[in-house]
Enzyme design. Structure first.
Site, mmCIF file in Angstrom:
data_model
loop_
_atom_site.group_PDB
_atom_site.id
_atom_site.type_symbol
_atom_site.label_atom_id
_atom_site.label_comp_id
_atom_site.label_asym_id
_atom_site.label_seq_id
_atom_site.Cartn_x
_atom_site.Cartn_y
_atom_site.Cartn_z
ATOM 1 N N LYS A 1 -3.903 3.663 3.098
ATOM 2 C CA LYS A 1 -5.020 2.812 2.695
ATOM 3 C C LYS A 1 -6.240 3.623 2.276
ATOM 4 C CE LYS A 1 -3.382 -0.966 5.622
ATOM 5 N NZ LYS A 1 -3.539 -1.682 6.911
ATOM 6 N N GLY B 1 3.981 -8.928 18.986
ATOM 7 C CA GLY B 1 4.191 -8.883 17.543
ATOM 8 C C GLY B 1 3.110 -8.166 16.766
ATOM 9 N N ILE C 1 -10.020 -8.857 3.203
ATOM 10 C CA ILE C 1 -11.351 -8.299 2.965
ATOM 11 C C ILE C 1 -11.439 -7.858 1.501
ATOM 12 C CG2 ILE C 1 -12.989 -6.503 3.610
ATOM 13 C CD1 ILE C 1 -11.647 -6.401 6.355
ATOM 14 N N GLU D 1 -5.461 -5.901 -4.435
ATOM 15 C CA GLU D 1 -6.474 -6.240 -3.435
ATOM 16 C C GLU D 1 -5.877 -6.404 -2.045
ATOM 17 O OE1 GLU D 1 -9.751 -6.202 -2.052
ATOM 18 O OE2 GLU D 1 -10.151 -6.877 -4.099
ATOM 19 N N LYS E 1 0.815 -1.214 0.000
ATOM 20 C CA LYS E 1 0.000 0.000 0.000
ATOM 21 C C LYS E 1 0.847 1.261 0.000
ATOM 22 C CE LYS E 1 0.545 -0.823 4.628
ATOM 23 N NZ LYS E 1 0.932 -2.117 5.245
#
Length: 449
Positions: free
Chosen positions: A218, A200, A149, A142, A118
């Site tokens: 995003k 993490g 999603i 995607e 992204k």
């Protein structure tokens, strides 16, 4: 009539030959992608026509659970993007460079590209998609937003008949995990961040997550698809969650809200501009408990889309991780493969390729119309609330509620919630209030959905 799997597989085998994949990166997402491609049984028969031809890694000698044929692994990444035998280059290495340069090299060599990156798309999308359009190849992304999603192709295809009004999302799992823990445990930000790093969920340098930068990348991508134009990342207002305190979480709960880091893109209208102006922003937000996004907790993501004539639709699921993200990567590979297998010379598919040529106009944050929550620590003197109300009124800020919540040492705590107000007017009032002799400090101010 839908063909069964055996009939479809027979058709594919008769009509076409296999498609070769060049994979850049074999980390969490790369490994998950390989696992899907190496175990096509029970999945779509098209997967049986895909071959992992080369895989680019830093170290060929590293012990791995995944098995490859001889000479599949290589440290020469440029050899992958220039190999004439490779049809699709899959970039899952992350980072800005050399990912950007390798994507451009792949395009220059007539390769279709699938990426989960992204940051590269948000910053260099114009350069990448212009190059792809010129070469007549696809760049699919995607996996770049919200993991598994399926929101990217949904915006490009399934919702294409709608006039999108608003895209609102919880698109960063790290910050949602932190805010959820703060809400359920009453803990402070620093404490929960340290726990998230140990588990993490947060990086050693968590800036991209907790400062809202990842979410801004995003929402830039989602807004570009929703509103049909390119987005200048620098025009997106971005505010993270570092300033959110346990006290704010508690007050939100008492007032009927939860706090979420939201990424919002909205068609924005002002008195002086046209209806195509957009408001795009990332910031912690008071979300009413009855709102669909209020119950999205932990590392989960959700994206709420409002359009005409559809109304509202929400997508929910895991926003990161090997399985969800690899699922989206392989979905993109299959979309490209399906076209390659049915066209001798693929013609750019109008619902898959990018045709955006102009930049969207984005309204400055000062023109945003929204509600606000603010918390003040004041000297415990008569008339303070009256002075606050007068100052807000002078700047056309209407107050929905004003509550003096208690005394902390020698300071009184006052919480206000406004009605809808222009951000610029609210900020002018806050600037003036901060200079009042009776105000010790403005502890916090957050927008209300």
């Amino acid at each position: 009539m839908c063909q069964n799997g055996n009939e479809l597989n027979k058709f594919l085998q008769v009509k076409v030959v296999g498609i070769k994949i060049g994979l850049l990166g074999l980390g969490t997402v790369g490994g998950g992608t390989v696992e899907i491609l190496q175990s096509p049984e029970g999945r779509h028969p098209l997967l049986q026509e895909l071959e992992i031809y080369r895989v680019g890694v830093r170290d060929r000698t590293k012990n791995r659970s995944l098995q490859f044929a001889e000479n599949v692994l290589t440290t020469d990444l440029e050899a992958i993007v220039t190999d004439p035998n490779i049809d699709i280059v899959v970039e899952v290495m992350g980072g800005l460079e050399p990912a950007r340069s390798l994507i451009l090299q792949a395009i220059a060599n007539n390769k279709h590209v699938v990426t989960a990156n992204k940051a590269v798309i948000a910053r260099y999308g114009e350069e990448i998609f212009s190059a792809a359009n010129e070469k007549g190849v696809y760049v699919m992304l995607e996996a770049a937003v919200a993991g598994g999603i399926p929101v990217i192709q949904t915006l490009k295809q399934s919702l294409g008949a709608n006039r999108i009004q608003t895209v609102t999302g919880i698109v960063n799992g790290t910050t949602n995990y932190i805010l959820t823990r703060m809400q359920t445990e009453g803990a402070d930000f620093a404490q929960v961040l340290a726990d998230a790093q140990q588990l993490g969920y947060a990086e050693a340098d968590p800036s991209a997550d907790v400062d809202g930068l990842d979410a801004a990348d995003k929402i830039a991508i989602l807004a570009s698809l929703a509103f049909g134009g390119r987005i200048n990342l620098a025009d997106i207002y971005c505010e993270g969650i570092r300033q959110v305190s346990a006290a704010d979480i508690a007050y939100a709960d008492k007032l009927g809200f939860v706090i979420k880091l939201l990424a919002i893109a909205h068609r924005h209208t002002t008195k002086t501009t046209d209806s195509d102006l957009l408001s795009i922003r990332v910031h912690p937000t008071f979300v009413p408990k009855i709102h669909p996004l209020a119950t999205i907790n932990g590392v989960y993501n959700a994206i709420l889309i409002e359009g005409e004539p559809l109304g509202q639709v929400m997508f929910y699921g895991r926003g990161a991780g090997a399985g969800p993200t690899a699922s989206a990567v392989v979905s993109d590979i299959m979309n490209i493969a399906a076209i390659l297998k049915t066209e001798t010379v693929p013609i750019p598919h109008p619902l898959l390729s990018c045709s955006h040529q102009h930049y969207c106009k984005i309204a400055p944050i000062q023109e945003l119309i929204t509600r606000f929550y603010a918390r003040f620590l004041t000297k415990d003197r008569p008339g303070v609330i009256g002075k606050l109300g007068t100052c807000f009124g002078n700047h056309h800020v209407s107050l929905e509620s004003v509550v003096q919540t208690g005394i902390h040492g020698e300071l009184a705590e006052i919480v206000v919630v406004t009605h809808d107000v222009a951000e610029g007017n609210f900020q002018l009032a806050i600037d003036e209030i901060s200079k009042m002799e009776s105000i010790d400090r403005i502890a916090s101010k957050l927008r209300v959905l």
